[in-house]
Design a protein around this motif. Structure first.
Motif, PDB file in Angstrom:
ATOM      1  N   ASP A 156     -10.592  14.131  27.737  1.00  0.00           N
ATOM      2  CA  ASP A 156     -10.032  15.432  27.369  1.00  0.00           C
ATOM      3  C   ASP A 156     -11.014  16.556  27.684  1.00  0.00           C
ATOM      4  N   ALA A 157     -12.299  16.302  27.450  1.00  0.00           N
ATOM      5  CA  ALA A 157     -13.321  17.316  27.719  1.00  0.00           C
ATOM      6  C   ALA A 157     -13.375  17.649  29.209  1.00  0.00           C
ATOM      7  N   VAL A 158     -13.321  16.617  30.051  1.00  0.00           N
ATOM      8  CA  VAL A 158     -13.360  16.828  31.503  1.00  0.00           C
ATOM      9  C   VAL A 158     -12.170  17.674  31.952  1.00  0.00           C
ATOM     10  N   LYS A 159     -10.986  17.326  31.445  1.00  0.00           N
ATOM     11  CA  LYS A 159      -9.767  18.060  31.813  1.00  0.00           C
ATOM     12  C   LYS A 159      -9.830  19.507  31.315  1.00  0.00           C
ATOM     13  N   GLU A 160     -10.230  19.679  30.080  1.00  0.00           N
ATOM     14  CA  GLU A 160     -10.312  21.004  29.447  1.00  0.00           C
ATOM     15  C   GLU A 160     -11.278  21.932  30.193  1.00  0.00           C
ATOM     16  N   LEU A 161     -12.456  21.407  30.527  1.00  0.00           N
ATOM     17  CA  LEU A 161     -13.457  22.241  31.210  1.00  0.00           C
ATOM     18  C   LEU A 161     -13.008  22.621  32.613  1.00  0.00           C
ATOM     19  N   GLY A 162     -12.474  21.662  33.344  1.00  0.00           N
ATOM     20  CA  GLY A 162     -12.011  21.965  34.698  1.00  0.00           C
ATOM     21  C   GLY A 162     -10.939  23.035  34.703  1.00  0.00           C
ATOM     22  N   THR A 163     -10.003  22.922  33.768  1.00  0.00           N
ATOM     23  CA  THR A 163      -8.918  23.895  33.669  1.00  0.00           C
ATOM     24  C   THR A 163      -9.440  25.267  33.250  1.00  0.00           C
ATOM     25  N   ALA A 164     -10.270  25.299  32.221  1.00  0.00           N
ATOM     26  CA  ALA A 164     -10.775  26.575  31.698  1.00  0.00           C
ATOM     27  C   ALA A 164     -11.642  27.311  32.721  1.00  0.00           C
ATOM     28  N   LEU A 165     -12.471  26.563  33.455  1.00  0.00           N
ATOM     29  CA  LEU A 165     -13.400  27.195  34.392  1.00  0.00           C
ATOM     30  C   LEU A 165     -12.804  27.400  35.776  1.00  0.00           C
ATOM     31  N   GLY A 166     -11.687  26.737  36.065  1.00  0.00           N
ATOM     32  CA  GLY A 166     -11.083  26.846  37.388  1.00  0.00           C
ATOM     33  C   GLY A 166     -11.900  26.127  38.449  1.00  0.00           C
ATOM     34  N   LEU A 167     -12.606  25.067  38.041  1.00  0.00           N
ATOM     35  CA  LEU A 167     -13.444  24.290  38.952  1.00  0.00           C
ATOM     36  C   LEU A 167     -12.989  22.831  38.942  1.00  0.00           C
ATOM     37  N   LEU A 168     -13.361  22.098  39.993  1.00  0.00           N
ATOM     38  CA  LEU A 168     -12.972  20.694  40.105  1.00  0.00           C
ATOM     39  C   LEU A 168     -14.184  19.786  39.938  1.00  0.00           C
ATOM     40  N   PRO A 169     -13.997  18.623  39.284  1.00  0.00           N
ATOM     41  CA  PRO A 169     -15.090  17.653  39.169  1.00  0.00           C
ATOM     42  C   PRO A 169     -15.506  17.154  40.556  1.00  0.00           C
ATOM     43  N   ALA A 204     -17.355  22.083  40.873  1.00  0.00           N
ATOM     44  CA  ALA A 204     -17.570  23.009  41.987  1.00  0.00           C
ATOM     45  C   ALA A 204     -16.267  23.724  42.316  1.00  0.00           C
ATOM     46  N   GLY A 205     -16.414  24.894  42.925  1.00  0.00           N
ATOM     47  CA  GLY A 205     -15.241  25.647  43.348  1.00  0.00           C
ATOM     48  C   GLY A 205     -15.663  26.920  44.046  1.00  0.00           C
ATOM     49  N   ALA A 208     -21.275  24.069  38.690  1.00  0.00           N
ATOM     50  CA  ALA A 208     -21.520  24.013  37.248  1.00  0.00           C
ATOM     51  C   ALA A 208     -21.913  22.597  36.855  1.00  0.00           C
ATOM     52  N   ARG A 209     -22.760  22.527  35.828  1.00  0.00           N
ATOM     53  CA  ARG A 209     -23.130  21.244  35.234  1.00  0.00           C
ATOM     54  C   ARG A 209     -22.868  21.351  33.736  1.00  0.00           C
ATOM     55  N   ALA A 210     -22.122  20.413  33.204  1.00  0.00           N
ATOM     56  CA  ALA A 210     -21.827  20.397  31.769  1.00  0.00           C
ATOM     57  C   ALA A 210     -22.447  19.145  31.160  1.00  0.00           C
ATOM     58  N   ARG A 211     -23.428  19.345  30.302  1.00  0.00           N
ATOM     59  CA  ARG A 211     -24.003  18.228  29.537  1.00  0.00           C
ATOM     60  C   ARG A 211     -23.234  18.185  28.232  1.00  0.00           C
ATOM     61  N   MET A 212     -22.560  17.065  27.996  1.00  0.00           N
ATOM     62  CA  MET A 212     -21.632  16.999  26.866  1.00  0.00           C
ATOM     63  C   MET A 212     -21.970  15.855  25.924  1.00  0.00           C
TER      64      MET A 212
END
Length: 107
Positions: free
Chosen positions: A20-33, A52-53, A63-67
């Motif tokens: 869920d975190a991966v999906k949420e961040l990609g959507t919110a930031l407009g970037l792809l894993p 990246a995007g 972007a790098r997200a440490r979660m």
């Protein structure tokens, strides 16, 4: 370069697992894993996601997200955003601010 790098911390209390975190961040930031970091086991409590995007004006954004996720407290996140220009990095990071609570160090 480093001049366009921004680091910030956030808390997403509603996010209870890594997929869920991966999906949420990609959507919110407009970037792809990228680099295969978008595939994560729901049982994992820690993960580093690379995204990246391309920004609207054509600049490349990384972007790098440490979660870290805790089922009781949700997701704690350190987000690093890089782009050629600081305002682009700030704009991308601010996309999260409308949806989450900024984490306070020491809490």
């Amino acid at each position: 370069g480093a001049g366009g790098e921004l680091v910030d911390t956030f808390a997403l209390p509603a996010v209870k697992n890594m997929p869920d975190a991966v999906k949420e961040l990609g959507t919110a930031l407009g970037l792809l894993p990228v680099d295969g970091t978008g595939d994560v086991d729901a049982k994992k409590s820690k993960h580093i996601l690379h995204l990246a995007g391309t920004f609207l004006t054509g600049e490349r954004v990384l972007a790098r997200a440490r979660m870290r996720v805790d089922p009781a407290q949700g997701l704690a996140l350190e987000l690093t955003v890089r782009s050629p220009r600081p305002p682009v990095s700030q704009f991308v990071a601010q996309a999260l601010r409308g949806q989450v609570h900024r984490a306070r160090h020491g809490t």
